[in-house]
Design a protein around this motif. Structure first.
Motif, mmCIF file in Angstrom:
data_model
loop_
_atom_site.group_PDB
_atom_site.id
_atom_site.type_symbol
_atom_site.label_atom_id
_atom_site.label_comp_id
_atom_site.label_asym_id
_atom_site.label_seq_id
_atom_site.Cartn_x
_atom_site.Cartn_y
_atom_site.Cartn_z
ATOM 1 N N ASP A 54 0.854 -1.190 0.000
ATOM 2 C CA ASP A 54 0.000 0.000 0.000
ATOM 3 C C ASP A 54 0.886 1.235 0.000
ATOM 4 N N THR A 55 1.103 1.818 -1.192
ATOM 5 C CA THR A 55 1.938 3.012 -1.296
ATOM 6 C C THR A 55 1.110 4.236 -0.925
ATOM 7 N N GLY A 71 -0.116 4.687 1.976
ATOM 8 C CA GLY A 71 -1.223 4.122 2.746
ATOM 9 C C GLY A 71 -1.529 4.829 4.044
ATOM 10 N N GLY A 129 -3.610 3.749 7.465
ATOM 11 C CA GLY A 129 -4.138 2.394 7.331
ATOM 12 C C GLY A 129 -5.611 2.273 7.030
ATOM 13 N N ALA A 176 -5.196 -0.558 4.693
ATOM 14 C CA ALA A 176 -4.263 -1.590 5.148
ATOM 15 C C ALA A 176 -4.805 -2.390 6.334
ATOM 16 N N VAL A 184 2.921 -1.034 4.235
ATOM 17 C CA VAL A 184 2.528 0.339 3.949
ATOM 18 C C VAL A 184 3.774 1.194 3.799
ATOM 19 N N ASP A 212 4.888 5.075 3.308
ATOM 20 C CA ASP A 212 4.361 6.429 3.412
ATOM 21 C C ASP A 212 5.485 7.363 3.878
ATOM 22 N N LEU A 222 -0.683 4.446 12.026
ATOM 23 C CA LEU A 222 -0.905 3.109 11.462
ATOM 24 C C LEU A 222 -0.558 2.032 12.477
ATOM 25 N N VAL A 272 0.775 -6.171 9.604
ATOM 26 C CA VAL A 272 0.936 -4.841 9.005
ATOM 27 C C VAL A 272 2.336 -4.331 9.303
ATOM 28 N N GLY A 291 4.815 -0.979 8.501
ATOM 29 C CA GLY A 291 4.913 0.372 7.971
ATOM 30 C C GLY A 291 6.364 0.784 7.797
#
Length: 256
Positions: A40-41, A43, A46, A49, A61, A63, A72, A85, A87
């Motif tokens: 998820d670019t 993102g 979330g 996500a 993710v 970001d 997130l 998840v 990040g």
């Protein structure tokens, strides 16, 4: 798959979520894996996500904002999906400094192309992150929705400026650097070697309907969601949508 998003929040995301779930179901069936690897670019905190992780998928993710990534992390922990998840700080331009090339079944690129210097490069990088037969979900600001919104607010000169401007901006104070027509967005997708699987108008009516009406009229929210879904696939409404969603699919080895 059930929709894990709350009804009121889903008003602006229902169409994208429905299309994305269908794409995920196809990928699960094709791969034989219940847990897909999703990138998820842009993102942020979330919004997509975390619900995707709740469905059992592994989501990375990317970001540029440390604050968004902190939110997130907190949100994933509260949803009990922290182990699914991850990040990382970065952006689509330098994507492979922080993400694996050719390592993902699905790539989300939502609210990114408006802000990058080279949207075509952003789409190419998203494609290069895919495994063979992967899916890219692109969501970007629509030109027509901005023109319509400015006109309905009585800002007719700004509406005309957005209509004439190559980047779809209504003036120096416009916070969005770039907007797209459906033709321009699909051209970027095809130029990156993807097949356009679907094009949808998003938030065709949601941003125009007074919030008090949706919140107070019995059944209004559900009726508006049904209307948004019905209009989303019709090309006639793409030209007035606040956002445009394009689903791109690779066939064989994705581009690099």
């Amino acid at each position: 798959m059930s929709d894990p998003m709350r009804p009121r929040a889903a008003l602006r995301t229902a169409v994208v979520w429905e299309v994305l779930q269908d794409a995920l179901e196809r990928r699960v069936k094709a791969t034989g894996r219940q847990a897909l690897d999703i990138l998820d670019t842009g993102g942020g905190s979330g919004n997509f996500a975390v619900p995707l992780a709740r469905l059992g998928h592994q989501v990375t993710v990317v970001d540029p904002s440390p604050d968004a990534l902190f939110a997130l992390e907190r949100r994933a922990a509260e949803a009990d999906v922290a182990e699914r998840v991850r990040g990382v700080q970065g952006d689509v331009r330098g994507l492979f400094d922080v993400a694996e090339r050719g390592g993902y079944d699905v790539v989300l690129c939502h609210g990114v192309l408006e802000y990058v210097d080279d949207p075509a490069e952003g789409v190419r990088n998203a494609v290069a992150a895919l495994r063979p037969d992967g899916v890219v979900s692109l969501l970007a600001a629509g030109l027509g929705g901005a023109v319509l919104t400015r006109a309905l607010a009585g800002h007719f000169t700004e509406a005309r400026q957005a209509l004439d401007d190559p980047d779809g901006r209504w003036g120096a104070g416009d916070p969005v650097p770039r907007r797209f027509t459906a033709d321009r967005l699909t051209a970027l997708v095809e130029g990156a070697g993807l097949t356009v699987g679907a094009v949808h108008g998003v938030r065709v009516f949601a941003d125009l309907v007074p919030g008090v009406l949706v919140d107070t009229e019995p059944g209004a929210l559900d009726a508006l969601l049904r209307l948004e879904t019905a209009a989303a696939e019709l090309a006639a409404f793409h030209s007035v949508a606040t956002q445009l969603h394009v689903l791109g699919e690779t066939r064989g080895t994705p581009g690099t």
